[in-house]
Design a protein around this motif. Structure first.
Motif, PDB file in Angstrom:
ATOM      1  N   THR A 210       0.857  -1.178   0.000  1.00 55.98           N
ATOM      2  CA  THR A 210       0.000   0.000   0.000  1.00 55.98           C
ATOM      3  C   THR A 210       0.895   1.231   0.000  1.00 55.98           C
ATOM      4  O   THR A 210       1.485   1.552   1.035  1.00 55.98           O
ATOM      5  CB  THR A 210      -0.913   0.014   1.245  1.00 55.98           C
ATOM      6  OG1 THR A 210      -1.681  -1.186   1.251  1.00 55.98           O
ATOM      7  CG2 THR A 210      -1.836   1.221   1.247  1.00 55.98           C
TER       8      THR A 210
ATOM      9  N   LEU B  52       2.107   4.697   0.623  1.00 51.00           N
ATOM     10  CA  LEU B  52       1.676   5.796   1.487  1.00 51.00           C
ATOM     11  C   LEU B  52       2.476   7.058   1.233  1.00 51.00           C
ATOM     12  O   LEU B  52       1.942   8.154   1.302  1.00 51.00           O
ATOM     13  CB  LEU B  52       1.801   5.379   2.963  1.00 51.00           C
ATOM     14  CG  LEU B  52       0.971   4.168   3.376  1.00 51.00           C
ATOM     15  CD1 LEU B  52       1.286   3.776   4.808  1.00 51.00           C
ATOM     16  CD2 LEU B  52      -0.510   4.454   3.209  1.00 51.00           C
TER      17      LEU B  52
ATOM     18  N   LYS C 281      -0.300   6.672  -4.849  1.00 54.28           N
ATOM     19  CA  LYS C 281      -0.688   6.556  -3.437  1.00 54.28           C
ATOM     20  C   LYS C 281      -2.021   5.856  -3.282  1.00 54.28           C
ATOM     21  O   LYS C 281      -2.914   5.981  -4.117  1.00 54.28           O
ATOM     22  CB  LYS C 281      -0.783   7.941  -2.786  1.00 54.28           C
ATOM     23  CG  LYS C 281       0.568   8.527  -2.445  1.00 54.28           C
ATOM     24  CD  LYS C 281       0.461   9.880  -1.837  1.00 54.28           C
ATOM     25  CE  LYS C 281      -0.074   9.816  -0.439  1.00 54.28           C
ATOM     26  NZ  LYS C 281      -0.005  11.106   0.253  1.00 54.28           N
ATOM     27  N   SER C 282      -2.122   5.152  -2.179  1.00 52.55           N
ATOM     28  CA  SER C 282      -3.361   4.448  -1.865  1.00 52.55           C
ATOM     29  C   SER C 282      -4.478   5.449  -1.642  1.00 52.55           C
ATOM     30  O   SER C 282      -4.278   6.483  -1.013  1.00 52.55           O
ATOM     31  CB  SER C 282      -3.175   3.599  -0.612  1.00 52.55           C
ATOM     32  OG  SER C 282      -4.395   3.027  -0.229  1.00 52.55           O
TER      33      SER C 282
END
Length: 97
Positions: free
Chosen positions: A82, A84, A94-95
């Motif tokens: 993920t 960040l 980015k997630s």
């Protein structure tokens, strides 16, 4: 997002005949944005892909079509991550969770 490592399971002389088909496969995935980056490992023992988020079973089906895998000269290892923190200009990675 996924980081996929490719590991050759056969000597390079058995991998090399499939390199053109593998390159076509990579370019096709890039054109559809199903692959964000592909590169060779150093030393040349395989490669690394950066793949956008998708259902894991879809990724498995996609990777199974790699000519290297079809012809039994490589295997994939998948790590889901993920993002960040990203460098400027790469915010799209980015997630959104």
């Amino acid at each position: 997002m996924f980081v996929v490592t490719v590991t050759y399971t056969a000597p390079l002389e058995h991998v090399d005949p499939w390199r053109p088909a593998h390159g076509d496969w990579l370019n096709h995935l890039m054109s559809r944005r199903l692959l964000l980056m592909a590169g060779r490992q150093v030393p040349l023992v395989g490669g690394v892909y950066l793949v956008p988020r998708m259902p894991a079973d879809e990724l498995d089906r996609l990777l199974a079509t790699d000519p290297y895998v079809v012809h039994g000269v490589a295997r994939h290892t998948v790590v889901e991550c993920t993002p960040l923190l990203v460098a400027a200009g790469l915010e799209g990675l980015k997630s959104q969770e």
